[in-house]
Design a protein around this motif. Structure first.
Motif, PDB file in Angstrom:
ATOM      1  N   ARG A  40      34.097   8.364  26.842  1.00 20.55           N
ATOM      2  CA  ARG A  40      32.755   8.950  26.885  1.00 20.55           C
ATOM      3  C   ARG A  40      32.599   9.887  25.702  1.00 20.55           C
ATOM      4  N   VAL A  41      31.482   9.762  24.997  1.00 20.22           N
ATOM      5  CA  VAL A  41      31.220  10.603  23.831  1.00 20.22           C
ATOM      6  C   VAL A  41      29.864  11.283  24.015  1.00 20.22           C
ATOM      7  N   PRO A  42      29.826  12.606  24.007  1.00 17.55           N
ATOM      8  CA  PRO A  42      28.532  13.297  24.064  1.00 17.55           C
ATOM      9  C   PRO A  42      27.670  12.906  22.849  1.00 17.55           C
ATOM     10  N   LEU A  43      26.404  12.737  23.079  1.00 21.82           N
ATOM     11  CA  LEU A  43      25.493  12.318  22.013  1.00 21.82           C
ATOM     12  C   LEU A  43      25.582  13.234  20.801  1.00 21.82           C
ATOM     13  N   ALA A  44      25.659  14.524  21.008  1.00 26.93           N
ATOM     14  CA  ALA A  44      25.730  15.472  19.882  1.00 26.93           C
ATOM     15  C   ALA A  44      26.974  15.209  19.024  1.00 26.93           C
ATOM     16  N   ASP A  45      28.092  14.861  19.651  1.00 31.10           N
ATOM     17  CA  ASP A  45      29.319  14.556  18.907  1.00 31.10           C
ATOM     18  C   ASP A  45      29.163  13.272  18.098  1.00 31.10           C
ATOM     19  N   LEU A  46      28.497  12.289  18.686  1.00 32.32           N
ATOM     20  CA  LEU A  46      28.259  11.023  17.992  1.00 32.32           C
ATOM     21  C   LEU A  46      27.361  11.237  16.771  1.00 32.32           C
ATOM     22  N   VAL A  47      26.295  11.988  16.951  1.00 33.75           N
ATOM     23  CA  VAL A  47      25.381  12.283  15.839  1.00 33.75           C
ATOM     24  C   VAL A  47      26.123  13.031  14.734  1.00 33.75           C
ATOM     25  N   ALA A  48      26.924  14.014  15.101  1.00 39.08           N
ATOM     26  CA  ALA A  48      27.678  14.789  14.112  1.00 39.08           C
ATOM     27  C   ALA A  48      28.669  13.898  13.353  1.00 39.08           C
ATOM     28  N   ALA A  49      29.314  12.971  14.042  1.00 36.68           N
ATOM     29  CA  ALA A  49      30.270  12.074  13.384  1.00 36.68           C
ATOM     30  C   ALA A  49      29.570  11.163  12.384  1.00 36.68           C
ATOM     31  N   VAL A  50      28.390  10.686  12.727  1.00 39.07           N
ATOM     32  CA  VAL A  50      27.621   9.838  11.806  1.00 39.07           C
ATOM     33  C   VAL A  50      27.129  10.660  10.618  1.00 39.07           C
ATOM     34  N   GLU A  51      26.607  11.846  10.878  1.00 44.77           N
ATOM     35  CA  GLU A  51      26.078  12.686   9.800  1.00 44.77           C
ATOM     36  C   GLU A  51      27.165  13.134   8.831  1.00 44.77           C
ATOM     37  N   SER A  52      28.386  13.272   9.296  1.00 38.34           N
ATOM     38  CA  SER A  52      29.487  13.692   8.428  1.00 38.34           C
ATOM     39  C   SER A  52      30.258  12.498   7.842  1.00 38.34           C
ATOM     40  N   ASN A  53      29.739  11.299   8.067  1.00 35.44           N
ATOM     41  CA  ASN A  53      30.356  10.057   7.578  1.00 35.44           C
ATOM     42  C   ASN A  53      31.749   9.793   8.145  1.00 35.44           C
TER      43      ASN A  53
END
Length: 93
Positions: A40-53
């Motif tokens: 399970r991945v919190p949405l905020a963590d997923l967004v941060a991972a994408v934004e930081s490449n």
């Protein structure tokens, strides 16, 4: 989230959901969903991972494949009860 790994003849794998080459551009050979390692991945963590490449998104899977992945989650003897419960929660929406 789940990983998708290539099927290798000498390595056991979960056959609850097999994905053929070409069913998604990311899949280059017969593959399977690794339900044993679903998390399970919190949405905020997923967004941060994408934004930081740190994570590069691919094209979404087709609805038919998504439905097969969900059905495989229900059928897999390797998926944790916690992960299976998340699917039941989503279906209630």
């Amino acid at each position: 989230m789940v990983n998708i790994s290539s099927v290798r003849p000498d390595v056991p794998h979960d056959d609850a959901c097999l994905i053929d080459c070409g069913e998604h551009p990311f899949v280059k050979r017969l593959s399977y969903v690794v339900y044993r390692r679903a998390w399970r991945v919190p949405l905020a963590d997923l967004v941060a991972a994408v934004e930081s490449n740190k994570m590069i998104p691919h094209r979404p899977v087709a609805r038919e494949l998504y439905d097969r992945i969900c059905a495989g989650l229900k059928a897999s003897m390797y998926a944790s009860p916690e992960i299976k419960a998340l699917l039941h929660w989503q279906e209630a929406i």
